[in-house]
Motif scaffolding. Sequence first.
Motif, PDB file in Angstrom:
ATOM      1  N   ASP A  67      -4.307 -10.658   1.318  1.00  7.48           N
ATOM      2  CA  ASP A  67      -4.661  -9.440   1.402  1.00  7.48           C
ATOM      3  C   ASP A  67      -5.926  -9.798   2.647  1.00  7.48           C
ATOM      4  O   ASP A  67      -6.927 -10.458   2.226  1.00  7.48           O
ATOM      5  CB  ASP A  67      -5.300  -8.810   0.156  1.00  7.48           C
ATOM      6  CG  ASP A  67      -6.069  -7.675   0.412  1.00  7.48           C
ATOM      7  OD1 ASP A  67      -6.481  -7.131   1.367  1.00  7.48           O
ATOM      8  OD2 ASP A  67      -6.244  -6.977  -0.545  1.00  7.48           O
ATOM      9  N   ALA A  69       0.743  -1.172   0.034  1.00  4.64           N
ATOM     10  CA  ALA A  69       0.032   0.190  -0.027  1.00  4.64           C
ATOM     11  C   ALA A  69       0.971   1.168   0.042  1.00  4.64           C
ATOM     12  O   ALA A  69       1.920   1.192   0.695  1.00  4.64           O
ATOM     13  CB  ALA A  69      -0.960   0.093   1.375  1.00  4.64           C
ATOM     14  N   VAL A 127      -3.735   0.557  -2.789  1.00  2.00           N
ATOM     15  CA  VAL A 127      -3.552  -0.965  -2.178  1.00  2.00           C
ATOM     16  C   VAL A 127      -3.423  -1.796  -3.427  1.00  2.00           C
ATOM     17  O   VAL A 127      -4.487  -1.964  -4.234  1.00  2.00           O
ATOM     18  CB  VAL A 127      -4.389  -1.445  -1.223  1.00  2.00           C
ATOM     19  CG1 VAL A 127      -4.298  -2.768  -0.633  1.00  2.00           C
ATOM     20  CG2 VAL A 127      -4.578  -0.440   0.047  1.00  2.00           C
ATOM     21  N   TYR A 186      -2.020  -5.681  -3.770  1.00  2.00           N
ATOM     22  CA  TYR A 186      -1.064  -7.078  -3.447  1.00  2.00           C
ATOM     23  C   TYR A 186      -0.340  -7.721  -4.514  1.00  2.00           C
ATOM     24  O   TYR A 186       0.580  -8.480  -4.399  1.00  2.00           O
ATOM     25  CB  TYR A 186      -1.761  -8.035  -2.573  1.00  2.00           C
ATOM     26  CG  TYR A 186      -2.081  -7.594  -0.967  1.00  2.00           C
ATOM     27  CD1 TYR A 186      -1.343  -8.247  -0.094  1.00  2.00           C
ATOM     28  CD2 TYR A 186      -2.756  -6.218  -0.750  1.00  2.00           C
ATOM     29  CE1 TYR A 186      -1.653  -7.844   1.238  1.00  2.00           C
ATOM     30  CE2 TYR A 186      -2.818  -5.822   0.621  1.00  2.00           C
ATOM     31  CZ  TYR A 186      -2.318  -6.744   1.428  1.00  2.00           C
ATOM     32  OH  TYR A 186      -2.685  -6.293   2.819  1.00  2.00           O
ATOM     33  N   THR A 239      -4.951   6.288   0.019  1.00  2.00           N
ATOM     34  CA  THR A 239      -3.990   5.106  -0.018  1.00  2.00           C
ATOM     35  C   THR A 239      -4.237   4.060  -1.348  1.00  2.00           C
ATOM     36  O   THR A 239      -5.524   3.630  -1.365  1.00  2.00           O
ATOM     37  CB  THR A 239      -4.063   4.315   1.270  1.00  2.00           C
ATOM     38  OG1 THR A 239      -3.433   5.340   2.136  1.00  2.00           O
ATOM     39  CG2 THR A 239      -2.728   3.318   1.380  1.00  2.00           C
TER      40      THR A 239
END
Length: 375
Positions: free
Chosen positions: A188, A72, A179, A181, A177
């Motif tokens: 996650d 993130a 995010v 993965y 933010t």
Amino acid sequence: MSTEGWPEGAYLLRLDAENGHQRYVPLIVRSATARGRTLLMHAAATWQAYNRWGGYSLYAGGDGSYGTRSLAVSFDRPYDSNGAEKFPVYERAAVALAERLGIPLAYTTGMDVHRDPSVLKGATAVISLGHDEYWTPQQRRHVTEARDAGANVAFLGANACFRRIRLEPGPGGALRTVVCYKSGYRSDPALADHPTMPTNDFRSPPAPAPESALTGVLYEGYPTDASYVVHNADHWIFADTGVRTGDSFAHLVGVEYDRVTPDAPTPGPLEIVAHSPLICKGRSSHADTAYYTVPSGAGVFAAGTMRWVEGLMAGTRENGRNHGLDARTGAFVTRATENVLRAFSAGPAARTMPVPEDNVSRVYGRTAAGPGAAR
């Protein structure tokens, strides 16, 4: 800093210190509405994904490895290097060209399209710029709905709408933010409650939704450096460029590229207008520039090469050596982009421009899978 009273637009601010040091700050003063206008959609999430400020990005950690990457990244930090991030290379030249044309323009970011899709209502066109890799599912849905309501869409690059991200609140509560993965999406913690929204590539399980259903093309590879080859010189996109079928432009395909993939979900009719042979990591393939229309009349253009916006600067030295792109290439890309922007600014392209000839089977020896097909 307050921007009250500033005209809507894309800005690149320069900060000068007393000791002679300089840094840049890209800034979008967004439009409240794009009704009747062409909407330039800047790729702020992609800027942040690559930003190494503080030692971490979505690609690498403090030791430079993928394994220690951040999962993130926050907008509450400046951009590294000179601070301009990807704006000068992949966006500025397209903005300058659109403004020179004098067509009605509006400005936003992918983050804002995620938050409030009302900016898209009544837009004549939505323009994704040269490196627009990171999208939320909501942003993609909103742009698709705009297309289906008659807004043309242009992808002036490659690798667009490739990574599926989630936006989360920062310390102040706003969505600050990003995010993603990627290959570690199973880790996650949000996946259990949102199994259809993994933060990996859009085309990948457990919720595959290949980007070609919107873009018409699929991202295929990196890195490559190849000539751009015109497949249909008579297409309206190439009007007044002076090209003939088979003409080529050295180095215009790179460093990442897209191609039409018949097995992927692809709207139609779809026409390949440039079909450029290349080699990527020892494998032969092609990059494709493609155009399709949908029942609303909207047209969708995909350049298929990440160097398209860089091509607007070819021969000017505005982008350093610019991969060896020459002035002939610059003139070609500029006129083709002008053709797309002018046509798209006039409303649903199918109402004023020729319907695309679905030539995928002729080019690749098989038909496109159609928008509902599985990959």
